[in-house]
Write an enzyme that holds these catalytic residues in place. Structure first.
Site, mmCIF file in Angstrom:
data_model
loop_
_atom_site.group_PDB
_atom_site.id
_atom_site.type_symbol
_atom_site.label_atom_id
_atom_site.label_comp_id
_atom_site.label_asym_id
_atom_site.label_seq_id
_atom_site.Cartn_x
_atom_site.Cartn_y
_atom_site.Cartn_z
ATOM 1 N N GLY A 1 0.908 -1.195 0.110
ATOM 2 C CA GLY A 1 -0.024 -0.023 0.026
ATOM 3 C C GLY A 1 0.761 1.312 0.138
ATOM 4 N N PHE A 2 1.818 1.230 1.153
ATOM 5 C CA PHE A 2 2.760 2.323 1.281
ATOM 6 C C PHE A 2 2.044 3.708 1.014
ATOM 7 C CE2 PHE A 2 4.364 -1.191 -1.634
ATOM 8 C CZ PHE A 2 5.179 -1.872 -0.596
ATOM 9 N N GLY B 1 1.012 -6.257 4.113
ATOM 10 C CA GLY B 1 2.296 -7.145 4.472
ATOM 11 C C GLY B 1 3.138 -6.814 5.287
ATOM 12 N N ALA C 1 1.860 4.068 12.556
ATOM 13 C CA ALA C 1 1.105 4.061 13.724
ATOM 14 C C ALA C 1 0.162 2.910 14.110
ATOM 15 C CB ALA C 1 0.346 5.559 13.795
ATOM 16 N N GLN D 1 10.523 -4.971 8.202
ATOM 17 C CA GLN D 1 10.213 -3.713 8.164
ATOM 18 C C GLN D 1 11.330 -2.851 8.058
ATOM 19 O OE1 GLN D 1 6.768 -1.945 7.550
ATOM 20 N NE2 GLN D 1 6.698 -4.091 6.958
ATOM 21 N N LYS E 1 6.441 2.195 19.168
ATOM 22 C CA LYS E 1 6.846 3.108 18.454
ATOM 23 C C LYS E 1 6.378 2.494 17.083
ATOM 24 C CE LYS E 1 9.787 6.121 21.212
ATOM 25 N NZ LYS E 1 11.099 6.603 21.080
ATOM 26 N N GLY E 2 6.588 3.388 15.937
ATOM 27 C CA GLY E 2 6.197 2.779 14.641
ATOM 28 C C GLY E 2 7.755 2.141 13.926
ATOM 29 N N GLY F 1 7.399 1.320 10.134
ATOM 30 C CA GLY F 1 7.159 0.886 8.998
ATOM 31 C C GLY F 1 7.878 1.989 8.013
ATOM 32 N N GLU F 2 8.138 3.183 8.355
ATOM 33 C CA GLU F 2 8.799 4.179 7.576
ATOM 34 C C GLU F 2 10.061 4.701 7.873
ATOM 35 O OE1 GLU F 2 5.094 6.777 6.226
ATOM 36 O OE2 GLU F 2 4.764 5.897 8.008
HETATM 37 MO MO1 MOS Z 1 2.046 5.714 4.963
HETATM 38 S S1 MOS Z 1 2.787 6.824 3.483
HETATM 39 O O1 MOS Z 1 1.798 6.624 6.241
HETATM 40 O O2 MOS Z 1 0.826 4.665 4.369
#
Ligand code: MOS
Length: 756
Positions: free
Chosen positions: A250-251, A479, A520, A651, A714-715, A717-718
């Site tokens: 998705g991203f 994913g 998040a 991740q 905390k996250g 993913g990014e």
């Molecule tokens: Mo992300 S760009 O917060 O799906």
């Protein structure tokens, strides 16, 4: 249609006791590798038709003719949806009532605002017939010159950037600090447009039953999608059932409902039958968001010992002509480096493109590669090792807000990452290291950071007399491992083993899990799950401790621990009772609890909340051909509590690979004459393949943050992109001595006469 989807597959590794922290394999992994996982486009309801969009080949102008008759005459074509022939909407697609609502192209008129904009939809009995029908439309246009790129038009300062952030923030007097600085450095970096390119294209299968709508579509935000569609079609949100058990990536591009998804629903309404609409790869380069290009100027002031006194980060970006999304690229400079004077500012132009949107680390990714490059330049200008320079300037409190960090292990990330990488053997001067084959070797580093965000979510918990439990929240797994990590939190929240915990997610009929975005989701949905578990366990405890037949009688709620399907007295763990026995005596088949999650406003007032990291990269460059290979990356990340180290490491790897991609591969190439993207496919839009990523290591630095949320999550993913992109770019400079300030770095940038 089944409205609930649950996974009861037992993973390979289960452990009794604490589920959180276990490196479980993906609970949906077997379904995925065996093809049993149903993605949106795998659904074929009875009587389903196929829809194909016709999209514009020009970037600006209007459609003056479509050969609808030719398309309709093609065998198998059922109908052609055009601005003149389409179902009524309850809301103007160009209306905007909140900053999370983006304008959509739903055939509202004949205007073309960007290339690949939908201009008609052909519905047919087969995909082939619909495709052929769309080709037969042979649109004619009245074309106007396309405005493209960072210099498309007059620039302006946006009223807000990102979602409601100020375009300009200053602390201290940057101009005065720059004027008084011993050394000044100014550097301009450019980043290109990039497209999400999720493996699964945006897809929808839509079926109407009167005023009730059932859809299969990948979504990172089910409740928001329900609300958006309810507004567009004028029906109640609860009449919309969305299933989204699996997303093939998705991203950010599946965070909000996009125009093509709505067109699929409109087509189903028009023909009165279920309709499937799947985007072609090239159709994903327009109506579903992208990362816009940026031009960023960094101005740094520092003294002879490398202490920063001024930091100005200015970013120019591009939005569409009809909507507002402004990449907040300069805001990364709020957090990392402690200059007494900091200014971040933004300007923008409008161009004939689809509206840019969130793409994995929107703002942080673009901003980080420029900031980390400029920091690297400053370090070299004062003869310092880039790590020593960063250690001298990294912020102990968040510089722009003056707030202390809720917790911070960045120094530890620097230390452990550098040690693992072997950073101390790096030469200060560029172009001094070679490998045994004569390739130039470069080592670079970058600091990583991403805010620790939380949104709002709800969950529902059930404990049953048979000793099993259920946890429900409409979470999204694109994913990243939500099916697994959230189930682990659920099992611990219910005091059950994972194999006794049924976890239900991925559909809009379940409690709102918030959005899988902003890194998040685990914190937000996880806290709702945690609280729902606490609620149901408290209710169960009340049943037991108030009943003199229970061994727990008189213990009081606070005096009970839930573990492995039993409640234990905290003061005497030998006194315990099974969930089933408690419910049976109370004459109950099951007991239910609810939980919600939201950020804590007082903690947010008091603290700056971020994850941190440090990334070290090695590249090798062919001295004759300029060809660059990223050969080794070591990242060290402190991101609070780790729910599942296997998923979290994955991740980090994913983010680091995006970093390599940002520095060396990705670039949407715009044809300046037509306003069309020339490489709108996965053959020409380069992303790293296995051969481009030989060695990655991600160290998880232990961090206990008591303030972000009760679980300390905390996250992840990014954050991996930030730091990594700059580290690779800085390594290219260290290998070659050539400072390339635009991306991706190509071999043509490095073909310079070799040093004698
Ligand atoms: Mo992300 S760009 O917060 O799906």
């Amino acid at each position: 249609m089944t409205s609930e989807i649950s996974l009861s597959t037992v993973p390979a590794h289960t452990r009794h006791g604490s589920n959180i922290g276990q490196p479980l394999t993906r609970r949906d992994g077997v379904l995925k590798v065996t093809g049993a996982a149903t993605y949106a486009a795998d659904n074929h309801p009875e009587g389903m038709l196929f829809a194909v969009m016709a999209t514009s080949s020009i970037a600006r102008g209007r459609v003056v003719a479509l050969d609808v008759d030719a398309a309709k005459a093609h065998p198998g074509v059922v109908d052609v949806m055009t601005p003149a022939h389409k179902p009524e909407l309850a809301m103007d697609p160009d209306a905007k009532t909140n900053p999370f609502m983006f304008r959509l192209d739903l055939l509202q008129n004949d205007l073309v605002r960007y290339a690949h904009q939908p201009i008609a939809v052909v519905v047919a009995c087969s995909l082939e017939a619909a495709t052929e029908g769309a080709a037969l439309l042979a649109p004619r246009y009245e074309e106007e010159p396309a405005r493209v790129g960072l210099d498309a038009d007059e620039s302006f300062e946006p009223a807000a950037i990102g979602i409601g952030s100020p375009a300009r923030i200053e602390r201290g007097d940057v101009e005065a600090a720059l004027a008084g600085a011993e050394h000044r450095l100014e550097a301009t970096y450019e980043t290109p447009a990039q497209y999400h390119n999720a493996m699964e294209p945006h897809a929808i299968v839509a079926a109407w039953d009167g005023d009730t709508l059932s859809i299969d579509t990948p979504s990172q935000g089910l409740a928001m999608a329900q609300g958006r569609l309810a507004g567009l079609f004028g029906i109640a949100p609860e009449n919309i059932h969305i299933r989204s058990p699996f997303l093939g990536g998705g991203f950010g591009s599946k965070g909000l409902v996009s125009g093509p998804q709505v067109l699929g629903i409109m087509a189903a309404k028009l023909v009165g039958r279920p309709v499937k609409l799947v985007l072609r790869r090239d159709q994903m380069y327009g109506p579903v968001g992208h990362r816009p290009p940026t031009r960023q100027t960094l101005r740094l002031g520092f003294d002879g010992e490398g202490k920063l006194s001024a930091l100005h980060h200015h970013a120019k970006t591009v939005s569409s002509t009809f909507d507002d999304f402004f990449e907040p690229a300069a805001d990364i400079s709020h957090t990392l480096y402690a200059a007494p004077a900091i200014l971040t500012s933004h300007e923008a132009v409008r161009a004939d493109i689809g509206t840019p949107l969130f793409m994995r680390a929107p703002g942080e990714a673009t901003g980080s590669i420029a900031l980390e490059g400029a920091i690297d330049e400053a370090a070299f200008a004062c003869g310092m090792d880039p790590l020593a320079f960063r250690l001298k300037n990294y912020a102990e409190v968040e510089p722009i807000s003056g707030k202390p960090f809720s917790s911070k292990a960045l120094r530890e990330c620097y230390r452990q990452g550098a040690e693992r990488f072997g950073w101390s053997r790096r030469t200060l001067e560029p172009r001094k290291m070679r490998d045994e084959n004569g390739y130039l070797v470069g080592w670079g580093m970058g600091t990583a950071t991403f805010p620790a965000l939380m949104f709002q979510a709800e969950a529902r918990a059930v404990l049953r007399r048979d000793g099993s439990g259920v946890m429900e929240t409409g979470a999204h797994d694109m994913g990243q491992g939500a099916w697994t990590a959230l189930a682990q939190i659920a099992a611990d929240a219910l005091g059950l083993d994972l194999d006794r915990t049924e976890f239900r997610a991925g559909t809009s009929d379940l409690p709102d899990a918030g959005i899988a975005g902003g890194s998040a989701h685990t914190a937000t949905a996880g806290m709702a799950i945690h609280n729902a578990g606490a609620d149901v366990v408290a209710k169960l405890a009340a049943l037991a401790t108030g009943d003199e037949r229970s061994p727990l009688f008189g213990a009081g709620n606070a005096g009970v621990v839930a573990r492995e399907g039993r409640l234990h007295r905290r003061d005497d763990e030998s006194r315990s009772e099974g969930y089933g026995d408690i419910l049976a005596r109370a004459g109950l088949a099951q007991i239910e609890g609810k939980g919600a999650a939201a950020p804590d406003p007082s903690a947010q007032e008091t603290y700056a909340m971020h994850a941190h990291g440090a990334v070290f990269a090695e590249v090798k460059v062919d001295p004759d051909l300029g060809q660059v290979r990223a050969t080794r990356l070591v990242g060290a990340f402190a991101a609070g509590r780790v729910i599942n180290p296997r998923m979290v490491r994955s991740q980090f790897y994913g983010g680091m690979i995006w970093g390599i991609s940002f520095a060396l591969h990705e670039h949407a190439v715009m044809d300046r004459r037509s306003g069309r993207i020339l490489n709108a496919d996965l053959a020409e839009y380069h992303i790293p393949v296995n051969a481009d990523v030989p060695s990655l290591e991600a160290l998880m630095i232990e961090e206990h943050d008591p303030h972000v949320n009760a679980l300390g999550i905390k996250g992840v993913g990014e954050i991996g992109i930030t730091g990594s992109a700059g580290a690779v770019a800085n390594a290219v400079w260290h290998a070659t001595g050539v400072r390339v300030r635009h991306f991706p770095i190509g071999l043509d940038d490095l073909l310079v006469p070799a040093a004698a």
